[in-house]
Write an enzyme that holds these catalytic residues in place. Structure first.
Site, PDB file in Angstrom:
ATOM      1  N   HIS A   8      55.471 -57.711  62.878  1.00 55.37           N
ATOM      2  CA  HIS A   8      55.852 -58.646  62.928  1.00 55.37           C
ATOM      3  C   HIS A   8      56.120 -59.250  64.040  1.00 55.37           C
ATOM      4  O   HIS A   8      56.019 -58.404  65.722  1.00 55.37           O
ATOM      5  CB  HIS A   8      57.702 -58.720  62.790  1.00 55.37           C
ATOM      6  CG  HIS A   8      57.515 -58.114  61.187  1.00 55.37           C
ATOM      7  ND1 HIS A   8      58.763 -58.899  60.252  1.00 55.37           N
ATOM      8  CD2 HIS A   8      57.225 -58.233  60.492  1.00 55.37           C
ATOM      9  CE1 HIS A   8      59.120 -57.975  59.239  1.00 55.37           C
ATOM     10  NE2 HIS A   8      57.788 -57.841  59.110  1.00 55.37           N
TER      11      HIS A   8
ATOM     12  N   GLU B 299      57.940 -61.319  66.213  1.00 52.99           N
ATOM     13  CA  GLU B 299      59.622 -60.725  67.053  1.00 52.99           C
ATOM     14  C   GLU B 299      59.195 -59.336  67.935  1.00 52.99           C
ATOM     15  O   GLU B 299      59.263 -59.751  69.738  1.00 52.99           O
ATOM     16  CB  GLU B 299      60.671 -60.764  66.709  1.00 52.99           C
ATOM     17  CG  GLU B 299      60.778 -62.225  65.732  1.00 52.99           C
ATOM     18  CD  GLU B 299      60.758 -62.434  63.847  1.00 52.99           C
ATOM     19  OE1 GLU B 299      61.483 -62.722  63.390  1.00 52.99           O
ATOM     20  OE2 GLU B 299      59.017 -61.672  63.993  1.00 52.99           O
TER      21      GLU B 299
ATOM     22  N   CYS C 241      64.293 -60.927  59.928  1.00 48.81           N
ATOM     23  CA  CYS C 241      64.912 -59.124  58.898  1.00 48.81           C
ATOM     24  C   CYS C 241      65.273 -58.787  59.847  1.00 48.81           C
ATOM     25  O   CYS C 241      65.955 -58.739  61.168  1.00 48.81           O
ATOM     26  CB  CYS C 241      63.472 -58.865  57.839  1.00 48.81           C
ATOM     27  SG  CYS C 241      62.383 -57.442  59.198  1.00 48.81           S
TER      28      CYS C 241
ATOM     29  N   CYS D 179      63.694 -56.882  63.206  1.00 51.82           N
ATOM     30  CA  CYS D 179      63.937 -57.651  63.809  1.00 51.82           C
ATOM     31  C   CYS D 179      64.689 -57.927  64.384  1.00 51.82           C
ATOM     32  O   CYS D 179      65.074 -57.986  65.568  1.00 51.82           O
ATOM     33  CB  CYS D 179      63.027 -58.400  63.909  1.00 51.82           C
ATOM     34  SG  CYS D 179      60.601 -58.359  62.960  1.00 51.82           S
TER      35      CYS D 179
END
Length: 345
Positions: free
Chosen positions: A262, A264, A290, A293
């Site tokens: 992801h 992040e 999510c 993260c």
């Protein structure tokens, strides 16, 4: 900061000329409320005539309110683009468009005789053919004489700027340029970093969501990241998605692509690799993170998360942030929709 220009005005006062100038010379995107109605007529297999446009517009407004076309126009806008919206003829449409923080309502005018000369010169079939017909048409659309007609006088009163197109096109364009300079607003810091985030996300390699993020402290960028497979591994855009069913805290089970890291996560690990301290920073992302993260954000010492939209499975993320005293700000109360996957593996 983006600019959204809404155009209303008297017949043959320069509405199209203003819109064309913004599109051709200033890079604006064009949304016509009349074109939205034309699309509806095409779907219904009905001929596109002035009367049919008036009838279908009136029926839609009766069912959904006077501002429905403006609401549909707002729904088509992308956050990073400038737009000019034409065929505005009702105050309710201006009021709806004013929900956008960058919207400016412009009304074009010109002396009646000059406008009639322009109509006569362009020779459109459905335009008034005589001065008498022109005056009668003006009277109907001046204050909304019937439900199907526009209300130009009220739109004029509700507009932010009035431009008199009473001379040459060159002078008209100069007035438009001056209007753009006067209405341009320097972007606030959040919008500034969101725009940078939007540029970063273009590097994403998963077509389900080309996410990006920016980590900032004291208004200085510390790290950026975008969604993509780890270094040395193939990307979704190259070989397709790697799906796995994931059960969310609310009990729903949905397929997720697990090939990618992801945005992040990439931004945080990039900072770690290069020895950049991100303690006490702010992270800008398109939607709520999510839970995985979220845990990395907490562990990295990031203290503020600013998102554009909500995430459908963020209930636990919100709970964790609250417990860890991480400030979560969501700009739009709208859940981010995922694009349908084109391929999988």
């Amino acid at each position: 900061m983006v600019q959204i220009i809404g155009v209303s005005g008297y017949l043959a006062s320069g509405k199209d000329a203003l819109a064309n100038y913004l599109v051709e010379k200033k890079g604006f995107e064009h949304i016509s409320l009349s074109d939205i109605l034309r699309e509806d007529l095409k779907k219904q297999g009905r001929p596109i005539t002035r009367v049919n446009l008036q009838v279908i517009g009136n029926n839609i407004r009766k069912g959904y309110g006077d501002g429905i076309l403006a609401e549909r126009a707002l729904g088509r806008m992308k956050p990073e683009k400038n737009y000019v919206v034409t065929s505005i003829g009702r105050v309710a449409e201006i009021k709806v468009l004013k929900r956008h923080p960058s919207f400016v309502s412009v009304f074009t005018t010109a002396p009646a005789r000059k406008r009639f000369e322009r109509i006569f010169a362009r020779g459109r079939e459905e335009d008034p053919a005589t001065w008498k017909e022109f005056k009668e048409h003006e009277k109907l659309e001046s204050k909304g004489g019937k439900a199907m007609f526009r209300e130009f006088e009220n739109c004029r009163k509700a507009s932010d700027i009035i431009i008199n197109n009473n001379r040459t096109l060159e002078e008209f364009y100069e007035k438009i340029d001056r209007m753009l300079r006067e209405t341009y607003k320097r972007p606030e810091w959040d919008e500034y970093f969101f725009k940078i985030m939007d540029a970063v996300r273009l590097r994403g390699t998963c077509d389900r969501g080309r996410a990006g993020c920016v980590i900032v402290r004291d208004k200085k960028i510390l790290s950026t990241g975008y969604v993509g497979a780890p270094p040395g591994l193939p990307h979704c855009d190259e070989v397709g998605h790697l799906f796995q069913e994931v059960k969310h805290p609310d009990g729903t089970i949905k397929p997720h692509c697990i090939r990618t890291t992801h945005a992040e996560q990439n931004a945080i690990t990039q900072a770690a690799r290069h020895g950049v301290n991100i303690t006490g920073s702010t992270i800008y992302i398109n939607m709520e993170p999510c839970i995985h993260c979220a845990k990395m954000i907490i562990s990295a010492g990031i203290k503020k998360v600013i998102c554009r939209k909500q995430y459908h499975a963020a209930e636990l993320t919100r709970k964790f942030f609250k417990q860890a005293k991480v400030q979560l700000i969501v700009k739009e109360k709208e859940v981010e929709a995922y694009a349908k996957s084109m391929k999988k593996r």
